[in-house]
Each structure stands twice: as C-alpha cells, then as structure tokens.
Scaffold this motif. Structure first.
Motif, short mmCIF file in Angstrom:
data_model
loop_
_atom_site.label_atom_id
_atom_site.label_comp_id
_atom_site.label_asym_id
_atom_site.label_seq_id
_atom_site.Cartn_x
_atom_site.Cartn_y
_atom_site.Cartn_z
N LEU A 115 7.14 0.77 -1.68
CA LEU A 115 6.85 2.15 -1.29
C LEU A 115 6.45 2.99 -2.50
N ASP A 116 5.31 3.64 -2.40
CA ASP A 116 4.79 4.50 -3.47
C ASP A 116 4.92 5.95 -3.01
N PHE A 117 6.07 6.57 -3.37
CA PHE A 117 6.34 7.94 -2.91
C PHE A 117 5.49 8.95 -3.68
N ARG A 118 4.84 9.85 -2.91
CA ARG A 118 3.92 10.82 -3.49
C ARG A 118 4.26 12.22 -2.98
N PRO A 119 5.05 13.01 -3.71
CA PRO A 119 5.38 14.37 -3.28
C PRO A 119 4.13 15.24 -3.17
N GLN A 120 4.11 16.08 -2.14
CA GLN A 120 2.97 16.96 -1.89
C GLN A 120 3.39 18.43 -1.97
N LYS A 121 2.40 19.32 -2.00
CA LYS A 121 2.63 20.75 -2.01
C LYS A 121 2.14 21.34 -0.70
N ALA A 122 2.86 22.35 -0.23
CA ALA A 122 2.48 23.01 1.01
C ALA A 122 1.07 23.59 0.90
N PHE A 123 0.28 23.38 1.92
CA PHE A 123 -1.08 23.90 2.08
C PHE A 123 -2.08 23.29 1.09
N ALA A 124 -1.68 22.28 0.34
CA ALA A 124 -2.61 21.59 -0.57
C ALA A 124 -3.14 20.36 0.15
N GLY A 125 -4.35 20.45 0.69
CA GLY A 125 -4.91 19.37 1.48
C GLY A 125 -5.28 18.16 0.65
N PHE A 126 -5.27 16.98 1.26
CA PHE A 126 -5.68 15.74 0.61
C PHE A 126 -6.41 14.89 1.63
N ARG A 127 -7.15 13.89 1.15
CA ARG A 127 -7.96 13.06 2.02
C ARG A 127 -7.40 11.64 2.09
N ILE A 128 -7.41 11.09 3.28
CA ILE A 128 -7.19 9.66 3.51
C ILE A 128 -8.28 9.21 4.46
N GLY A 129 -9.21 8.40 3.96
CA GLY A 129 -10.35 8.00 4.77
C GLY A 129 -11.11 9.22 5.26
N PRO A 130 -11.41 9.28 6.57
CA PRO A 130 -12.17 10.42 7.11
C PRO A 130 -11.31 11.63 7.43
N LEU A 131 -10.01 11.56 7.16
CA LEU A 131 -9.09 12.62 7.56
C LEU A 131 -8.73 13.52 6.38
N THR A 132 -8.85 14.82 6.59
CA THR A 132 -8.29 15.81 5.67
C THR A 132 -6.94 16.23 6.23
N ILE A 133 -5.91 16.12 5.41
CA ILE A 133 -4.53 16.35 5.85
C ILE A 133 -3.92 17.48 5.04
N THR A 134 -3.37 18.46 5.73
CA THR A 134 -2.75 19.61 5.07
C THR A 134 -1.27 19.67 5.43
N PRO A 135 -0.36 19.54 4.45
CA PRO A 135 1.07 19.72 4.73
C PRO A 135 1.38 21.20 4.97
N VAL A 136 2.16 21.47 5.99
CA VAL A 136 2.57 22.85 6.28
C VAL A 136 4.09 22.91 6.36
N PRO A 137 4.71 23.93 5.76
CA PRO A 137 6.18 24.00 5.75
C PRO A 137 6.75 24.30 7.14
N LEU A 138 7.90 23.69 7.44
CA LEU A 138 8.62 23.93 8.67
C LEU A 138 10.01 24.48 8.36
N ALA A 139 10.71 24.94 9.40
CA ALA A 139 12.02 25.56 9.24
C ALA A 139 13.09 24.59 9.69
N HIS A 140 13.72 23.89 8.71
CA HIS A 140 14.70 22.86 9.03
C HIS A 140 15.77 22.84 7.94
N SER A 141 16.76 21.97 8.08
CA SER A 141 17.89 21.93 7.17
C SER A 141 17.62 21.18 5.87
N LYS A 142 16.51 20.45 5.79
CA LYS A 142 16.03 19.83 4.56
C LYS A 142 14.58 20.22 4.36
N PRO A 143 14.06 20.10 3.13
CA PRO A 143 12.63 20.37 2.96
C PRO A 143 11.81 19.53 3.94
N THR A 144 10.98 20.19 4.73
CA THR A 144 10.29 19.52 5.84
C THR A 144 8.85 20.01 5.93
#
Length: 258
Positions: A115-144
């Motif tokens: 497993l190659d763990f890669r921490p991301q930043k909220a709203f910082a988009g990245f590409r995997i193949g044809p997909l642009t993926i944007t992490p968005v923060p959620l409201a939970h008991s751990k960073p989500t």
C-alpha cells in the motif's frame, strides 16, 4: 462513468449480528437485502478506482493490477479492514489516496506492504486516468473526505459518506457544479438530533440543496431499513435507496461542453 455500489451498510451490516428486527430477518432470508461494508467501484474507460476498503474479501474480488487506485474516506475499521489482507500480497504497489490523518489505522501505516499511502488536501484536485478527482471535507469524528469525480465527458459524481450535514465550503463547492450522481450518507431513520451521520430528513435536505440529477442513499443501518419497511415513506423521483451490487452509468456532455 460507471458506478457500482459494492456495499451500502453502516458498521455492523445488515443483518446485524443477533438482531431479529424486520429488516434483519428479511436480509437473513433473502440475500438481495443484505448490506456489506460501504464501498463503491468507479470505472471510466479502462480506469477502475475503489472507494473505501471495508469488504473483507477484497483480495478475492480483485486480482493484482485490477485497481488503478483506492480512495479512503477515513480510517474507521469498517472502511479499511479489507486492506489488512491485501498489504501482504505480491505485485506492484497500490496507490491509496487518504485524508490527512496522522493516526489513521496505525498498523497499516507501520506495515503498509503493497500500500502506497498518499495524503491529499481538501479541494486540491488530482487525475487518475480520465478522471479528475477532488477531495471535499465532511463532518465526522475523524478526518474524512468525500470525493467528487469528473470524467472527460464532464459526467460528475460525488460520494459523500460518512458525514452529519456538510461543511459550508463543501456545500458551496457542490452547488457550483451539481453532480449528475450523488451517493450520500443516510444512516438513521428520523432522529431528534442526528450525530455522526445523516438521518433521513437531513439527507433529503442536503440533496435538495445540492440538486443532483440523481441521488442514492447509502451507509444504511438496519434500523433505517426497518423504518423503511414500516413507514414506506415517499421519495423524490430522482432519489433511490442504494443496494449492494447495484450499478448505474452516468452520462455528461460531449467533449468541449460544460
């Protein structure tokens, strides 16, 4: 873009161990109503991405090289436990995109194996193949994180679990580019004060605010399933209760259009 719900359950699953409620009895007698740990497979062209890894048979469902990446929403056990098998396997390393959680699931960090763990930043988009993926923060008991996907045809899909309501910046981001498909946490039947996860009224309120073309309620507990059996509440035409192994295809606009 093709979305398959591999699992739609909250922690404990359906049927819940030792429970004899209507929903658990139904799921015991009919596999169509069983719910496994919440996760989804996103496919676009030849790219295949797994969201969350709580299914304990991932090492049997997927062969080496089947997945281009794994996205983790957070590090609660029912969302990561399937990685405990995969990490000791053989083959190329698997990119695992994660929210910034220094504690995470500590044994996986100490012994990541493949497993190659890669921490991301909220709203910082990245590409995997044809997909642009944007992490968005959620409201939970751990960073989500939730994840917002867009393919080359501008088909958009957002996966938002686990959360209780949405942070204002996440709601604003999604209102600016409403998804064609939205998978949303709806863990509980109506409650006086939802905590940790959305209940039924809060989930429908979020959907009305974001206005996706289609929405699926997921991360479902057995008591929500029982409430649905008893009450049979009406749903907007564009909203469905997600089921394990259900698949949908999302279409966007032709190239060059938004």
């Amino acid at each position: 873009m093709r979305v398959t719900f591999l699992g739609t359950a909250a922690a404990g699953g359906v049927p819940l161990f030792g429970c004899d409620c209507l929903a658990c009895k139904r799921a015991t007698g009919d596999d169509a109503y069983r719910r496994e740990p919440c996760s989804a497979l996103i496919e676009s062209g030849d790219t295949r991405i797994l969201i969350d890894a709580g299914l304990m048979d991932l090492h049997r469902r997927f062969n080496p090289g089947d997945l281009d990446a794994i996205l983790l929403t957070h590090f609660h056990p029912d969302h990561v436990q399937g990685l405990l098998h995969i990490r000791w396997g053989r083959g190329e390393r698997i990119p695992v995109f994660i929210p910034p959680d220094e504690e995470g699931f500590s044994d996986l960090f100490k012994h990541p194996g493949l497993l190659d763990f890669r921490p991301q930043k909220a709203f910082a988009g990245f590409r995997i193949g044809p997909l642009t993926i944007t992490p968005v923060p959620l409201a939970h008991s751990k960073p989500t994180f939730g994840y917002h996907f867009q393919d080359l045809d501008h088909a958009r899909f957002s996966y938002l679990t686990d959360t209780c309501g949405l942070p204002p910046e996440t709601s604003e981001f999604l209102r600016q580019q409403p998804p064609h498909g939205l998978a949303l946490d709806c863990t509980f039947p109506p409650r006086p004060e939802p905590q940790g996860h959305n209940d039924w009224p809060l989930a429908l309120e979020i959907i009305a605010d974001i206005s996706p073309s289609r929405a699926w309620l997921t991360h479902i507990r057995h008591d929500l399933d029982e409430w649905l059996i008893r009450e049979q509440p009406a749903l907007p035409d564009s909203v469905e209760i997600a089921r394990d192994n259900g698949t949908s295809v999302l279409a966007g606009e032709p190239h060059g259009q938004v």
